[in-house]
Write a protein that holds these residues in place. Sequence first.
Motif, PDB file in Angstrom:
ATOM      1  N   THR A  83      24.278  37.602  23.526  1.00 56.24           N
ATOM      2  CA  THR A  83      24.885  37.660  24.646  1.00 56.24           C
ATOM      3  C   THR A  83      26.150  39.034  24.445  1.00 56.24           C
ATOM      4  N   PHE A  84      26.382  39.808  25.748  1.00 56.94           N
ATOM      5  CA  PHE A  84      27.290  40.310  25.865  1.00 56.94           C
ATOM      6  C   PHE A  84      28.198  39.995  27.118  1.00 56.94           C
ATOM      7  N   THR A  85      29.459  39.751  26.739  1.00 57.47           N
ATOM      8  CA  THR A  85      30.378  39.195  27.905  1.00 57.47           C
ATOM      9  C   THR A  85      31.648  40.048  28.126  1.00 57.47           C
ATOM     10  N   VAL A  86      31.786  40.379  29.384  1.00 53.61           N
ATOM     11  CA  VAL A  86      33.032  41.242  29.866  1.00 53.61           C
ATOM     12  C   VAL A  86      33.800  40.135  30.345  1.00 53.61           C
ATOM     13  N   GLU A  87      35.223  40.171  29.989  1.00 52.24           N
ATOM     14  CA  GLU A  87      36.250  39.269  30.657  1.00 52.24           C
ATOM     15  C   GLU A  87      37.294  39.882  31.456  1.00 52.24           C
ATOM     16  N   ASN A  88      37.716  39.375  32.558  1.00 48.88           N
ATOM     17  CA  ASN A  88      38.946  39.731  33.207  1.00 48.88           C
ATOM     18  C   ASN A  88      38.964  41.352  33.756  1.00 48.88           C
ATOM     19  N   VAL A  89      37.853  41.715  34.266  1.00 48.03           N
ATOM     20  CA  VAL A  89      37.793  43.213  34.740  1.00 48.03           C
ATOM     21  C   VAL A  89      37.296  43.113  36.209  1.00 48.03           C
ATOM     22  N   GLN A  90      37.906  43.728  36.900  1.00 49.58           N
ATOM     23  CA  GLN A  90      37.555  44.014  38.521  1.00 49.58           C
ATOM     24  C   GLN A  90      36.290  44.582  38.642  1.00 49.58           C
ATOM     25  N   GLN A  91      35.902  45.632  37.778  1.00 49.42           N
ATOM     26  CA  GLN A  91      34.527  46.272  38.171  1.00 49.42           C
ATOM     27  C   GLN A  91      34.045  46.802  36.897  1.00 49.42           C
ATOM     28  N   VAL A  92      32.780  46.411  36.682  1.00 51.90           N
ATOM     29  CA  VAL A  92      31.883  46.818  35.546  1.00 51.90           C
ATOM     30  C   VAL A  92      30.952  47.897  35.867  1.00 51.90           C
ATOM     31  N   ALA A  93      31.132  49.096  35.222  1.00 48.67           N
ATOM     32  CA  ALA A  93      29.931  49.914  35.628  1.00 48.67           C
ATOM     33  C   ALA A  93      29.380  50.691  34.547  1.00 48.67           C
ATOM     34  N   GLU A  94      27.984  50.986  34.503  1.00 48.88           N
ATOM     35  CA  GLU A  94      27.405  51.571  33.430  1.00 48.88           C
ATOM     36  C   GLU A  94      27.348  51.063  32.128  1.00 48.88           C
ATOM     37  N   LEU A  95      26.615  49.507  32.195  1.00 50.24           N
ATOM     38  CA  LEU A  95      26.781  48.660  30.931  1.00 50.24           C
ATOM     39  C   LEU A  95      25.473  49.063  30.279  1.00 50.24           C
ATOM     40  N   ILE A 117      11.329  41.424  19.555  1.00 51.68           N
ATOM     41  CA  ILE A 117      10.675  41.346  20.867  1.00 51.68           C
ATOM     42  C   ILE A 117      11.533  40.586  21.907  1.00 51.68           C
ATOM     43  N   VAL A 118      11.809  40.877  23.143  1.00 44.95           N
ATOM     44  CA  VAL A 118      12.686  40.304  23.955  1.00 44.95           C
ATOM     45  C   VAL A 118      11.795  39.679  24.705  1.00 44.95           C
ATOM     46  N   VAL A 119      12.239  38.193  24.495  1.00 50.78           N
ATOM     47  CA  VAL A 119      11.354  37.008  25.243  1.00 50.78           C
ATOM     48  C   VAL A 119      12.012  36.825  26.510  1.00 50.78           C
ATOM     49  N   SER A 120      13.039  37.015  26.772  1.00 54.16           N
ATOM     50  CA  SER A 120      13.781  36.831  28.003  1.00 54.16           C
ATOM     51  C   SER A 120      15.008  37.565  28.272  1.00 54.16           C
ATOM     52  N   GLY A 121      15.236  38.271  29.256  1.00 49.73           N
ATOM     53  CA  GLY A 121      16.364  39.072  29.558  1.00 49.73           C
ATOM     54  C   GLY A 121      15.879  40.462  30.223  1.00 49.73           C
ATOM     55  N   PRO A 122      16.858  41.213  30.608  1.00 54.69           N
ATOM     56  CA  PRO A 122      18.375  40.573  30.559  1.00 54.69           C
ATOM     57  C   PRO A 122      18.724  39.417  31.665  1.00 54.69           C
ATOM     58  N   ASN A 123      19.336  38.528  31.299  1.00 59.41           N
ATOM     59  CA  ASN A 123      19.418  37.406  32.201  1.00 59.41           C
ATOM     60  C   ASN A 123      21.170  37.691  32.550  1.00 59.41           C
ATOM     61  N   GLN A 124      21.420  37.596  33.678  1.00 59.93           N
ATOM     62  CA  GLN A 124      23.168  38.031  34.216  1.00 59.93           C
ATOM     63  C   GLN A 124      23.796  36.455  34.716  1.00 59.93           C
ATOM     64  N   GLN A 125      24.741  36.331  34.186  1.00 56.14           N
ATOM     65  CA  GLN A 125      25.833  35.231  34.647  1.00 56.14           C
ATOM     66  C   GLN A 125      27.099  35.662  35.097  1.00 56.14           C
ATOM     67  N   SER A 126      27.610  35.418  36.070  1.00 57.92           N
ATOM     68  CA  SER A 126      29.017  35.669  36.665  1.00 57.92           C
ATOM     69  C   SER A 126      29.741  34.384  37.013  1.00 57.92           C
ATOM     70  N   SER A 127      31.119  34.501  36.593  1.00 53.63           N
ATOM     71  CA  SER A 127      31.865  33.353  36.901  1.00 53.63           C
ATOM     72  C   SER A 127      33.329  33.928  37.240  1.00 53.63           C
ATOM     73  N   MET A 128      34.213  33.156  38.117  1.00 53.91           N
ATOM     74  CA  MET A 128      35.382  33.490  38.673  1.00 53.91           C
ATOM     75  C   MET A 128      36.158  32.094  38.577  1.00 53.91           C
ATOM     76  N   GLN A 129      37.215  31.984  37.856  1.00 50.43           N
ATOM     77  CA  GLN A 129      37.893  30.628  37.806  1.00 50.43           C
ATOM     78  C   GLN A 129      39.539  31.133  38.153  1.00 50.43           C
ATOM     79  N   MET A 130      40.098  30.212  39.046  1.00 46.62           N
ATOM     80  CA  MET A 130      41.229  30.433  39.645  1.00 46.62           C
ATOM     81  C   MET A 130      42.113  29.012  39.400  1.00 46.62           C
ATOM     82  N   ILE A 131      43.213  29.131  38.340  1.00 46.56           N
ATOM     83  CA  ILE A 131      43.837  27.937  38.048  1.00 46.56           C
ATOM     84  C   ILE A 131      45.343  28.308  38.069  1.00 46.56           C
ATOM     85  N   ASN A 132      46.188  27.557  39.139  1.00 47.95           N
ATOM     86  CA  ASN A 132      47.411  27.714  39.538  1.00 47.95           C
ATOM     87  C   ASN A 132      47.865  29.177  39.371  1.00 47.95           C
ATOM     88  N   GLY A 133      47.039  30.007  40.352  1.00 43.16           N
ATOM     89  CA  GLY A 133      47.073  31.498  40.415  1.00 43.16           C
ATOM     90  C   GLY A 133      46.643  32.551  39.350  1.00 43.16           C
TER      91      GLY A 133
END
Length: 163
Positions: free
Chosen positions: A41-53, A62-78
């Motif tokens: 896994t390759f994870t980028v955190e706390n960035v507004q814009q990701v380009a040219e990954l 042997i790549v059995v599966s992928g690339p699989n993409q997951q994104s998340s956004m969490q907002m707790i008390n601002g």
Amino acid sequence: MNKIFFIALLLLAYSSINAQAKFTATIKPATISTDQTAELTFTVENVQQVAELQTPELKDFIVVSGPNQQSSMQMINGDIKQSLTLSYIIQPKSTGTFEIGQASAKLNDKVVKSNKLILKVTKGSAPDNKKEEKKNNKAPEKKNEINTEENYTFVIHSFSSFI
């Protein structure tokens, strides 16, 4: 009302600016045999814009599966935390110790590199007749029949519509 909205927007911008950008790579497990797979896994955190990954070359796998993409956004008390994860399920072609190179990405107009990884691959075990019978790419019929020595991959697609 407009004043509250402006203050909330200002706090939102401030918290996203203060968040430290991180780009990490992980592999689980770190030691496998030739007949097993690992999750890279390759994870980028706390960035507004990701380009040219750019991910490293996986010529020894042997790549059995992928690339699989997951994104998340969490907002707790601002406090806003965002992440983007790219993952691969890989299987080694041979035994040995393999170095998986750095990935690079352009994050907020700055090129950042991930860490390098080491994957140790041992010789695969001889196939067991009972294991071969269960390898039929179907989910086990009963919950208590799962063999903990095998990897099961289930893909679940979830769709929703907003009216």
